[in-house]
Write an enzyme that holds these catalytic residues in place. Structure first.
Site, PDB file in Angstrom:
ATOM      1  N   SER A 163       0.753  -0.970   0.001  1.00  0.00           N
ATOM      2  CA  SER A 163      -0.144  -0.095  -0.192  1.00  0.00           C
ATOM      3  C   SER A 163       0.804   1.150  -0.055  1.00  0.00           C
ATOM      4  O   SER A 163       2.112   1.173   0.177  1.00  0.00           O
ATOM      5  CB  SER A 163      -0.684  -0.079   1.255  1.00  0.00           C
ATOM      6  OG  SER A 163      -1.310   1.048   1.545  1.00  0.00           O
TER       7      SER A 163
ATOM      8  N   TYR B  38      -1.671  -1.395  10.482  1.00  0.00           N
ATOM      9  CA  TYR B  38      -1.612  -1.549   8.930  1.00  0.00           C
ATOM     10  C   TYR B  38      -0.253  -1.004   8.333  1.00  0.00           C
ATOM     11  O   TYR B  38       0.539  -1.505   7.513  1.00  0.00           O
ATOM     12  CB  TYR B  38      -2.731  -0.819   8.530  1.00  0.00           C
ATOM     13  CG  TYR B  38      -2.927  -1.112   6.873  1.00  0.00           C
ATOM     14  CD1 TYR B  38      -3.640  -2.141   6.543  1.00  0.00           C
ATOM     15  CD2 TYR B  38      -2.717   0.038   6.020  1.00  0.00           C
ATOM     16  CE1 TYR B  38      -4.157  -2.399   5.189  1.00  0.00           C
ATOM     17  CE2 TYR B  38      -2.796  -0.177   4.515  1.00  0.00           C
ATOM     18  CZ  TYR B  38      -3.630  -1.314   4.129  1.00  0.00           C
ATOM     19  OH  TYR B  38      -4.023  -1.381   2.934  1.00  0.00           O
TER      20      TYR B  38
HETATM   21  P1  NAD Z   1     -10.979  -6.615   0.155  1.00  0.00           P
HETATM   22  O1  NAD Z   1     -11.488  -6.502   1.644  1.00  0.00           O
HETATM   23  O2  NAD Z   1     -11.994  -6.321  -0.909  1.00  0.00           O
HETATM   24  O3  NAD Z   1     -10.259  -8.085  -0.084  1.00  0.00           O
HETATM   25  C1  NAD Z   1      -9.469  -8.681   1.084  1.00  0.00           C
HETATM   26  C2  NAD Z   1      -9.601 -10.171   0.436  1.00  0.00           C
HETATM   27  O4  NAD Z   1      -8.776 -10.663   1.549  1.00  0.00           O
HETATM   28  C3  NAD Z   1     -11.005 -10.678   0.604  1.00  0.00           C
HETATM   29  O5  NAD Z   1     -10.869 -11.516  -0.514  1.00  0.00           O
HETATM   30  C4  NAD Z   1     -10.996 -11.413   1.774  1.00  0.00           C
HETATM   31  O6  NAD Z   1     -11.755 -12.567   2.001  1.00  0.00           O
HETATM   32  C5  NAD Z   1      -9.525 -11.791   1.996  1.00  0.00           C
HETATM   33  N1  NAD Z   1      -9.169 -11.960   3.616  1.00  0.00           N
HETATM   34  C6  NAD Z   1      -9.187 -11.132   4.488  1.00  0.00           C
HETATM   35  N2  NAD Z   1      -8.785 -11.757   5.571  1.00  0.00           N
HETATM   36  C7  NAD Z   1      -8.420 -13.086   5.249  1.00  0.00           C
HETATM   37  C8  NAD Z   1      -7.658 -14.312   5.995  1.00  0.00           C
HETATM   38  N3  NAD Z   1      -7.617 -13.993   7.335  1.00  0.00           N
HETATM   39  N4  NAD Z   1      -7.397 -15.250   5.272  1.00  0.00           N
HETATM   40  C9  NAD Z   1      -7.565 -15.229   4.076  1.00  0.00           C
HETATM   41  N5  NAD Z   1      -8.389 -14.052   3.201  1.00  0.00           N
HETATM   42  C10 NAD Z   1      -8.804 -13.094   3.897  1.00  0.00           C
HETATM   43  O7  NAD Z   1      -9.815  -5.631   0.220  1.00  0.00           O
HETATM   44  P2  NAD Z   1      -8.910  -4.867  -0.736  1.00  0.00           P
HETATM   45  O8  NAD Z   1      -9.342  -3.356  -0.890  1.00  0.00           O
HETATM   46  O9  NAD Z   1      -9.172  -5.750  -2.398  1.00  0.00           O
HETATM   47  O10 NAD Z   1      -7.457  -5.245  -0.299  1.00  0.00           O
HETATM   48  C11 NAD Z   1      -6.859  -6.184  -0.878  1.00  0.00           C
HETATM   49  C12 NAD Z   1      -5.192  -5.771  -0.504  1.00  0.00           C
HETATM   50  O11 NAD Z   1      -4.798  -4.510  -1.221  1.00  0.00           O
HETATM   51  C13 NAD Z   1      -5.075  -5.823   1.070  1.00  0.00           C
HETATM   52  O12 NAD Z   1      -3.818  -6.343   1.142  1.00  0.00           O
HETATM   53  C14 NAD Z   1      -5.069  -4.103   1.153  1.00  0.00           C
HETATM   54  O13 NAD Z   1      -4.284  -3.812   2.385  1.00  0.00           O
HETATM   55  C15 NAD Z   1      -4.098  -3.717  -0.023  1.00  0.00           C
HETATM   56  N6  NAD Z   1      -4.612  -2.343  -0.414  1.00  0.00           N
HETATM   57  C16 NAD Z   1      -5.991  -1.710  -0.580  1.00  0.00           C
HETATM   58  C17 NAD Z   1      -6.182  -0.563  -0.713  1.00  0.00           C
HETATM   59  C18 NAD Z   1      -7.531  -0.104  -1.228  1.00  0.00           C
HETATM   60  O14 NAD Z   1      -7.952   1.229  -1.443  1.00  0.00           O
HETATM   61  N7  NAD Z   1      -8.402  -0.791  -1.203  1.00  0.00           N
HETATM   62  C19 NAD Z   1      -5.014   0.491  -1.008  1.00  0.00           C
HETATM   63  C20 NAD Z   1      -3.641  -0.241  -0.677  1.00  0.00           C
HETATM   64  C21 NAD Z   1      -3.680  -1.383  -0.524  1.00  0.00           C
END
Ligand code: NAD
Length: 255
Positions: A138, A151
């Site tokens: 991130s 985080y």
């Molecule tokens: P999301 O909540 O849509 O997806 C998260 C995924 O992780 C889901 O498939 C969920 O089932 C899975 N997950 C959660 N806990 C779990 C566990 N204990 N075991 C197995 N799977 C698990 O979130 P997202 O926004 O798509 O985030 C995906 C990645 O991108 C994350 O690492 C997040 O930190 C990172 N990220 C997101 C953003 C944003 O703005 N959305 C920005 C920067 C980084």
């Protein structure tokens, strides 16, 4: 072209992970999905792009379940060529009010699972002398925001871990890199928008205010755009991209 390659994307039942899985599947990779929630529709969506994906429901907080997932990948698909460590959770609270169990979960899912899947995927990659490890950190792997201590700690950890891994594999056909997204509109971010609405921010303004605080473009990054960057990192042209922390963030960390 990723025909003949197997890609495991953790947390690929929604959001960014599903977007990356879609792009890799379109490029011909055999996908293995992981994550909670509605795995059925994610599996169907990927199957429609060509190859029926594998799926493992490992809870990434649990080392034994991660080991089972990696054994499944080995026995059913001959190992993982492309490992995308994407699963992650967020929790927002000041340090002195941060629930200890949330800290532990965030460190386990967002950081430690990256170590476990990587260490277990590496032997088969070394044997083939080809591999791609792509970790979704991130902008919070590069800079901080208040009330996101766990985080930010985990994501900075992922960036550091990936650099170390890239050095260990520098003379091989295996590369390791981090992608650092800015705001992407997924359930993880919708939660934070909803929290602001609950605190009294007018719903029609909540999204724009969230973007305006940090993201100069004023637009969300999309899962598809992140998928295209991951696809580039899988290409032969990207073989000298090693240990990078590549931000795609609408200008967030340029400020
Ligand atoms: P999301 O909540 O849509 O997806 C998260 C995924 O992780 C889901 O498939 C969920 O089932 C899975 N997950 C959660 N806990 C779990 C566990 N204990 N075991 C197995 N799977 C698990 O979130 P997202 O926004 O798509 O985030 C995906 C990645 O991108 C994350 O690492 C997040 O930190 C990172 N990220 C997101 C953003 C944003 O703005 N959305 C920005 C920067 C980084």
């Amino acid at each position: 072209n990723l025909n003949g390659k197997t890609a495991l994307v953790t947390g690929s039942t929604s959001g960014i992970g599903l977007g990356i899985a879609r792009v890799l599947a379109k490029a011909g990779a055999q996908l293995i999905l992981n994550g909670f929630g509605d795995s059925e529709s994610a599996r169907e969506e990927i199957a429609q792009l060509g190859k029926k994906p594998g799926y493992h429901d490992a809870d990434l907080r649990d080392v034994l379940q991660i080991e089972a997932m990696m054994r499944y990948a080995e026995s059913q698909f001959g190992g993982v060529d492309i490992l995308v460590n994407n699963a992650g959770i967020q929790y927002v609270a000041p340090v002195d009010a941060f629930p200890v169990e949330k800290w532990n979960d965030i460190i386990a899912i967002n950081l430690s699972s990256v170590f476990h899947t990587s260490r277990l995927a590496l032997p088969a990659m070394r044997e083939k002398n080809w591999g791609r490890i792509i970790n979704i950190a991130s902008v919070h792997g590069l800079v901080a925001s208040k009330e996101k201590s766990a985080y930010v700690a985990a994501k900075h950890g992922v960036v550091g871990f990936t650099k170390s891994l890239a050095l260990e594999t520098a003379r091989t056909g295996i590369t390791a890199n981090t992608i650092c997204p800015g705001w992407v509109l997924t359930p993880l971010v919708q939660q934070q928008i909803d929290k602001r609405i609950a605190e009294g921010v007018p719903p029609e303004q909540a999204r724009d205010l969230l973007l305006a605080e940090k993201q100069p473009s004023g637009e969300f990054v999309t899962p598809e755009q992140l998928g295209e960057l991951a696809l580039f990192l899988c290409s032969d042209s990207a073989v000298n991209v090693r240990g990078a922390a590549w931000n795609m963030d609408g200008g967030w960390v340029a400020q």
